[in-house]
Scaffold this active site. Structure first.
Site, short mmCIF file in Angstrom:
data_model
loop_
_atom_site.label_atom_id
_atom_site.label_comp_id
_atom_site.label_asym_id
_atom_site.label_seq_id
_atom_site.Cartn_x
_atom_site.Cartn_y
_atom_site.Cartn_z
N HIS A 69 0.65 -1.26 0.16
CA HIS A 69 -0.06 -0.21 0.13
C HIS A 69 1.06 1.03 0.00
O HIS A 69 0.27 2.44 -0.38
CB HIS A 69 -1.02 -0.06 1.23
N LYS A 98 3.16 -1.42 12.32
CA LYS A 98 4.01 -0.56 13.00
C LYS A 98 4.06 0.68 12.13
O LYS A 98 4.02 1.88 12.66
CB LYS A 98 5.55 -1.47 13.12
N ASP A 103 3.03 6.39 10.89
CA ASP A 103 3.09 7.17 9.69
C ASP A 103 4.64 7.18 9.11
O ASP A 103 5.05 8.09 8.65
CB ASP A 103 2.66 8.55 10.10
N LYS A 110 10.05 -8.42 5.82
CA LYS A 110 10.91 -9.11 6.78
C LYS A 110 11.78 -10.26 6.02
O LYS A 110 11.30 -10.66 5.19
CB LYS A 110 10.11 -9.66 7.96
#
Ligand code: NAD
Length: 468
Positions: A69, A98, A103, A110
């Site tokens: 996104h 997170k 923001d 990961k």
């Protein structure tokens, strides 16, 4: 004989259980929620390592991109013996959550390499890292605009230096931003001053913010402030050491430190630097002269169950579980590690009104400063370099106007000053937003954080639209 405790779901399922609970507290469409939940890309491959003795060893490696996104994706790389694909996906999911809460404009990712780094020479670790980087680059799934790795358990600035050098060798001649491939680099290779300690510092700033908040202190029965709080830390690696150091410097009393093979306890307080140096030199707390109690091997966890104000798990996941949550005597859990509290343990702690400050908010200092480092890489300039002289002169002019003598304090900010103040501001804002949401919705801070993140990600998808 201890009663047998039923196994809990794996890490990925636990993260998804939290996610599903939070979904029920949002009005986001179910299909969008499903999109947000899933890892978008998951890659596993084998690295053939030529060991120093000439033998070839096959090593399992993974990388997961949880969300696109926002681009690029971002997340650490872990070297640990029990790394597997579900763990990497769980950690990538937590990265998305997170960064949305704080923001930081990236999607979560990961990586993991299934090795015990202590069992390999530096030369072998270098070969593993360079090959891992080449494999990711060949598959076109890392790059300064695609996916930007960082250190995590078992990796550090040296690992990042090898990665960026490998990538530069491949692409540096045609990508002027190639050095922004990773964050957590050494300063000499474009790292940022303050990144090494950023996660631990963020943990400190986050808890400091909560303990300055009257509504938090009243709800959970704390006196305001960090000073004199009794703290136990699990893990003396990057995150645990720095968190402990900042709490110690703020006059908290570090009464216990737990490592994988030993632990120490002293109700009068432990000097963090002395303990850290001892552990580094000897590889264990055995023989540490300033502890009242030293535990080894199986009994090492005893220290975690001692009475304290703040327990900081800063080692690994699945630490506070069904099996041991009943033994805890901490008044607050400050999750510096990713995933230390299982779903079941969180529920038990909620029932006892023990606040759990969730990982994806409390340990976001590392990725926040990584974001600053990535920006620095694209700028090709140290933070504040162009404005430092101007700011210094402006302050001197102001002092002159006030009829005061200019002092050394009137110099412009160093990079570290900018990093520390920006991090304190962002951690404060993030923690306040989470706590206020938790209060307003009457849910745990973890649920509040998930809801904030899910709403932001859903808005981003909905405003973009779903057509290709
Ligand atoms: P690290 O490898 O530097 O340190 C981990 C430490 O924990 C080591 O000293 C290790 O010996 C110890 N340890 C491992 N298993 C243990 C056990 N069972 N009991 C006690 N101690 C144990 O790793 P790190 O970078 O400090 O990461 C620690 C945690 O913080 C991980 O969950 C990681 O995902 C998370 N985290 C790290 C960062 C970062 O910037 N490094 C950022 C966000 C979250």
């Amino acid at each position: 004989m201890e009663a047998k405790v039923e196994a809990e779901p794996d890490f990925l399922h636990q993260v998804q259980m939290y996610f599903d609970d939070a979904c029920k507290l949002t009005t986001v469409r179910s299909d969008v929620l499903e999109l947000i939940k899933r890892c978008q890309t998951v890659v596993s491959f084998t690295i053939p390592l030529k060991r120093d003795n000439g033998r070839i060893e096959l090593i399992q490696a993974h990388r997961a991109h949880h969300s696109y996104h926002k681009m690029p994706c971002k997340g650490g790389i872990r070297y640990a013996p029990d790394v597997d694909i579900q763990e990497v996906q769980a950690l990538a999911t937590l990265m998305t959550i997170k960064m949305a809460v704080a923001d930081v404009p990236f999607g979560g990712a990961k990586g993991g390499v299934r090795i015990n780094p202590r069992a390999y020479s530096q030369a072998e670790l270098e070969r593993i890292t360079r090959r891992y980087t080449i494999e990711l680059a060949k598959k076109d799934i890392i790059g300064p605009a695609i996916d930007v790795p960082a250190p995590d358990m078992g990796t550090g600035s040296q690992t990042m230096a090898w990665m960026v050098d490998t990538y530069n060798t491949l692409y540096g001649n045609r990508d002027i931003n190639a050095s922004a491939l990773v964050t957590g680099k050494p300063l000499s290779l474009g790292g940022i001053d303050g990144r090494t300690e950023a996660t631990g510092l963020g943990v400190y700033y986050g808890i400091n913010e909560l303990l300055k908040t009257p509504a938090f202190c009243t709800k959970y029965g704390f006196a305001a402030g960090i000073k004199d709080k009794k703290v136990i830390v699990q893990g003396m690696g990057n995150v645990g050491y720095w968190a402990a150091r900042f709490f110690f410097e703020a006059k908290a009393i570090i009464i216990g430190i737990v490592e994988y093979n030993s632990s120490i306890y002293n109700p009068d307080g432990i000097n963090v630097e002395e303990a850290f140096q001892h552990f580094r030199a000897k590889g264990s707390f055995k023989g540490f002269p300033h502890a009242k109690e030293v535990y080894e091997n199986e009994s090492k966890a005893e220290v975690m169950y001692k009475e304290c104000d703040i327990l900081i798990p800063a080692a690994c996941e699945n630490v506070l579980t069904k099996a041991n949550v009943g033994k805890l005597h901490a008044k607050m859990i400050a999750e510096a590690a990713n995933g230390p509290t299982t779903y079941y343990a969180q529920q038990e702690l909620d029932k006892k009104n023990i606040p759990v400050v969730p990982d994806f908010v409390l340990n976001s200092g590392g990725v926040t400063v990584s974001y600053f480092e990535w920006l620095k890489g694209l700028e090709h300039s140290k933070l504040g370099r162009l404005t430092k002289g101007w700011e210094s002169q402006s302050r001197k002019d102001l002092m002159h106007l006030l009829g005061k003598e200019a002092t050394a304090a009137e110099k412009g900010p160093e990079e570290k000053d900018i990093v520390y103040t920006a991090l304190e501001e962002i951690m404060g804002e993030t923690v306040r937003a989470m706590f206020e949401k938790a209060q307003a919705m009457k849910v745990s801070m973890r649920m509040a954080g998930f809801v904030i993140a899910i709403n932001k990600i859903a808005k981003c998808y909905e405003e973009t639209g779903f057509d290709v």
